[in-house]
Design a protein around this motif. Structure first.
Motif, PDB file in Angstrom:
ATOM      1  N   ILE A 256       5.394 -14.033  -3.973  1.00  0.00           N
ATOM      2  CA  ILE A 256       5.803 -13.921  -5.374  1.00  0.00           C
ATOM      3  C   ILE A 256       5.130 -12.724  -6.038  1.00  0.00           C
ATOM      4  N   VAL A 257       3.820 -12.641  -5.913  1.00  0.00           N
ATOM      5  CA  VAL A 257       3.078 -11.616  -6.650  1.00  0.00           C
ATOM      6  C   VAL A 257       3.508 -10.217  -6.187  1.00  0.00           C
ATOM      7  N   VAL A 258       3.535 -10.015  -4.870  1.00  0.00           N
ATOM      8  CA  VAL A 258       4.074  -8.762  -4.331  1.00  0.00           C
ATOM      9  C   VAL A 258       5.346  -9.118  -3.564  1.00  0.00           C
ATOM     10  N   ARG A 259       6.497  -8.926  -4.254  1.00  0.00           N
ATOM     11  CA  ARG A 259       7.766  -9.435  -3.718  1.00  0.00           C
ATOM     12  C   ARG A 259       8.543  -8.341  -2.980  1.00  0.00           C
TER      13      ARG A 259
ATOM     14  N   ASN B  50       7.541  -2.206  -0.627  1.00  0.00           N
ATOM     15  CA  ASN B  50       8.606  -2.958  -1.304  1.00  0.00           C
ATOM     16  C   ASN B  50       9.363  -2.098  -2.302  1.00  0.00           C
ATOM     17  N   LEU B  51       8.713  -1.116  -2.890  1.00  0.00           N
ATOM     18  CA  LEU B  51       9.446  -0.218  -3.788  1.00  0.00           C
ATOM     19  C   LEU B  51      10.476   0.577  -2.992  1.00  0.00           C
TER      20      LEU B  51
ATOM     21  N   ASP C 159      10.631   0.362  10.026  1.00  0.00           N
ATOM     22  CA  ASP C 159      10.650   1.683  10.654  1.00  0.00           C
ATOM     23  C   ASP C 159      10.527   2.831   9.652  1.00  0.00           C
ATOM     24  N   PHE C 160      10.563   2.537   8.356  1.00  0.00           N
ATOM     25  CA  PHE C 160      10.478   3.622   7.370  1.00  0.00           C
ATOM     26  C   PHE C 160       9.517   3.271   6.229  1.00  0.00           C
ATOM     27  N   ALA C 161       9.789   2.118   5.589  1.00  0.00           N
ATOM     28  CA  ALA C 161       9.016   1.791   4.378  1.00  0.00           C
ATOM     29  C   ALA C 161       7.550   1.482   4.687  1.00  0.00           C
ATOM     30  N   TYR C 162       7.272   0.872   5.846  1.00  0.00           N
ATOM     31  CA  TYR C 162       5.868   0.562   6.183  1.00  0.00           C
ATOM     32  C   TYR C 162       5.057   1.786   6.604  1.00  0.00           C
ATOM     33  N   PRO C 163       5.577   2.558   7.559  1.00  0.00           N
ATOM     34  CA  PRO C 163       4.715   3.635   8.088  1.00  0.00           C
ATOM     35  C   PRO C 163       4.337   4.693   7.052  1.00  0.00           C
ATOM     36  N   LEU C 164       5.216   5.001   6.094  1.00  0.00           N
ATOM     37  CA  LEU C 164       4.914   6.100   5.159  1.00  0.00           C
ATOM     38  C   LEU C 164       3.683   5.809   4.287  1.00  0.00           C
ATOM     39  N   PRO C 165       3.694   4.751   3.462  1.00  0.00           N
ATOM     40  CA  PRO C 165       2.500   4.518   2.634  1.00  0.00           C
ATOM     41  C   PRO C 165       1.265   4.153   3.441  1.00  0.00           C
TER      42      PRO C 165
END
Ligand code: HEM
Length: 395
Positions: A381-384, A236-237, A125-131
């Motif tokens: 793994i690569v993008v954790r 993820n950041l 609900d926050f981290a996905y929609p912004l970027p």
């Protein structure tokens, strides 16, 4: 061999990294590679163009029946220079600064909704929609198609892990996602060529139409890397960073008292728990790093997440200190955005959007608490990062 890639460690690979650093500067890794867990060696390798990134696809995806379209992330000069040059003007700090009002508006809207709900999944609900909104806006993807772009991008991001670790279903999902991506973005480029607008797809479509500076595969590869790198990592950041803040209420308070710490906090979060945990390089010539000589063709896995916690490079490496990069002390650069030729093109965008996210959280929420700790992680793994991060918020 130390299995730093064991799924059991996904929520906290840092214990395993410590063991790895203690085992040596170079440790035998999978697929005939050497793992590089220390800061000095990792930085030296990333900074030296004798080490190529072009072989990663063959190394990690040898059996791939669908080539991830060629992006300049996996190229070397002169092709790398030509293709990066075509898009780099869109990512200068000044150009990106113009998107700040959009970032602020999106953050505010998402926080309004979170406060109204009281309990939300911070990832969904926050981290996905912004970027997603930010990168789609820059490219010129209509809002109605953002959900479709997210679906494709997630399937491709999972497929960045070594083929050997992917299930047949995940490999099939990657093929489907890449095909869908090609079709969708191919169509959008055509539409923008017929009716150009002030966006990156129109600009690339124009270059493509002018002749021999950009092939179809390169065009799609460039769009693919902008969407996947520009989106999955940032999600993820935000997730990793906000979790670290919630685990250390003193640091969250410090940010509330001084929201200008948002920018140094972004850097510290990148150092502490970087979304891109590993990258690879292959020696193109004989090269010596910290006394070890590599011959042409030898490959290494640079352990970004481990290098960023190397006690020889950072004091209190396992602690979140949001003022570490505030300018008071001399501190090593982290490697979370890479170094050298392939240094992250999106760095100004990351700083702007995650800085705005932290500022919004610090100034508008009087509390934010996790409902599960540790939360569940995705297998990548690569993008954790986490698959979900349920939180309770109050205004
Ligand atoms: C938190 C978010 C991000 C992280 C952790 C991240 C991390 C990285 C890293 C580590 C590299 C270098 C890889 C290597 O040398 O092997 C890289 C390159 C790259 N990143 Fe980012 N990135 C982020 C966000 C973005 C965004 C928002 C964009 C774009 C819109 C972007 C676009 C790129 C591109 C195009 C490259 C390839 C550069 C080249 O090969 O010259 N990234 N990123």
């Amino acid at each position: 061999m130390i299995d730093a890639f064991d799924p059991a460690w996904r929520h906290d690979p840092y214990q395993a990294y410590r063991t790895l650093r203690e085992a040596g500067l170079f440790v035998d890794g999978p697929l005939g590679t050497s793992l590089v867990p220390g800061y000095a060696e990792s930085a030296a390798i990333l900074a030296d163009p004798v080490w190529s990134h072009a072989e990663e696809s063959d190394l990690l995806h040898p059996d791939s029946d669908v080539e991830l379209p060629g992006s300049f992330l996996w190229m070397e000069p002169p092709d790398h220079t030509r293709l990066r040059g075509l898009v780099s003007r869109a990512f200068t700090p000044r150009t990106i600064e113009a998107t700040r009002p959009t970032a602020r508006r999106v953050v505010d809207g998402l926080l309004d909704a979170a406060l109204a709900a009281g309990e939300v999944d911070l990832i969904e609900d926050f981290a996905y929609p912004l970027p997603l909104t930010m990168i789609c806006d820059l490219l010129g993807v209509p809002a109605s198609e953002h959900v479709a772009v997210r679906r494709m991008s997630a399937g491709i991001a999972r497929g960045l892990d070594p083929d050997a670790l992917l299930s047949p279903a995940e490999l099939a999902a990657r093929t489907a996602a890449v095909n869908e991506f090609r079709e969708f973005f191919g169509g959008l480029v055509e539409a923008r060529r017929a009716d150009p607008r002030d966006d990156l797809i129109s600009a690339l479509g124009q270059v493509y139409a002018e002749g021999d500076r950009l092939t179809t595969t390169e065009l799609l590869g460039t769009l693919l890397i902008l969407v996947v790198a520009g989106h999955e990592t940032t999600v993820n950041l935000i997730g990793n960073g906000v979790l670290a803040l919630m685990r250390d209420p003193g640091q969250l308070d410090a940010l509330r008292k001084d929201p200008d710490l948002a920018l140094p906090a972004v850097e510290e979060m990148l150092r502490l728990d970087p979304p891109a945990q590993v990258t690879t390089r292959t020696a193109r010539g004989e090269v010596t790093v910290s006394g070890r000589t590599f011959t042409p063709g030898e490959a290494v896995i640079v352990m970004i997440g481990s290098a960023n916690r190397d006690p020889r490079a950072f004091t209190e490496p396992d602690r979140l200190r949001i003022d570490r990069y505030a300018g008071g002390e001399k501190v090593n650069r982290h490697l979370a955005l890479g170094m050298g030729l392939h240094y992250c093109l999106g760095a100004p965008l990351v700083r702007l959007e995650v800085g705005e996210a932290l500022r919004g959280i610090a100034t508008r929420l009087s509390s934010i608490t996790p409902l599960a700790d540790p939360p569940p992680y995705r297998p990548n793994i690569v993008v954790r990062g986490m698959s979900e991060l349920p939180v309770r918020v109050t205004g």
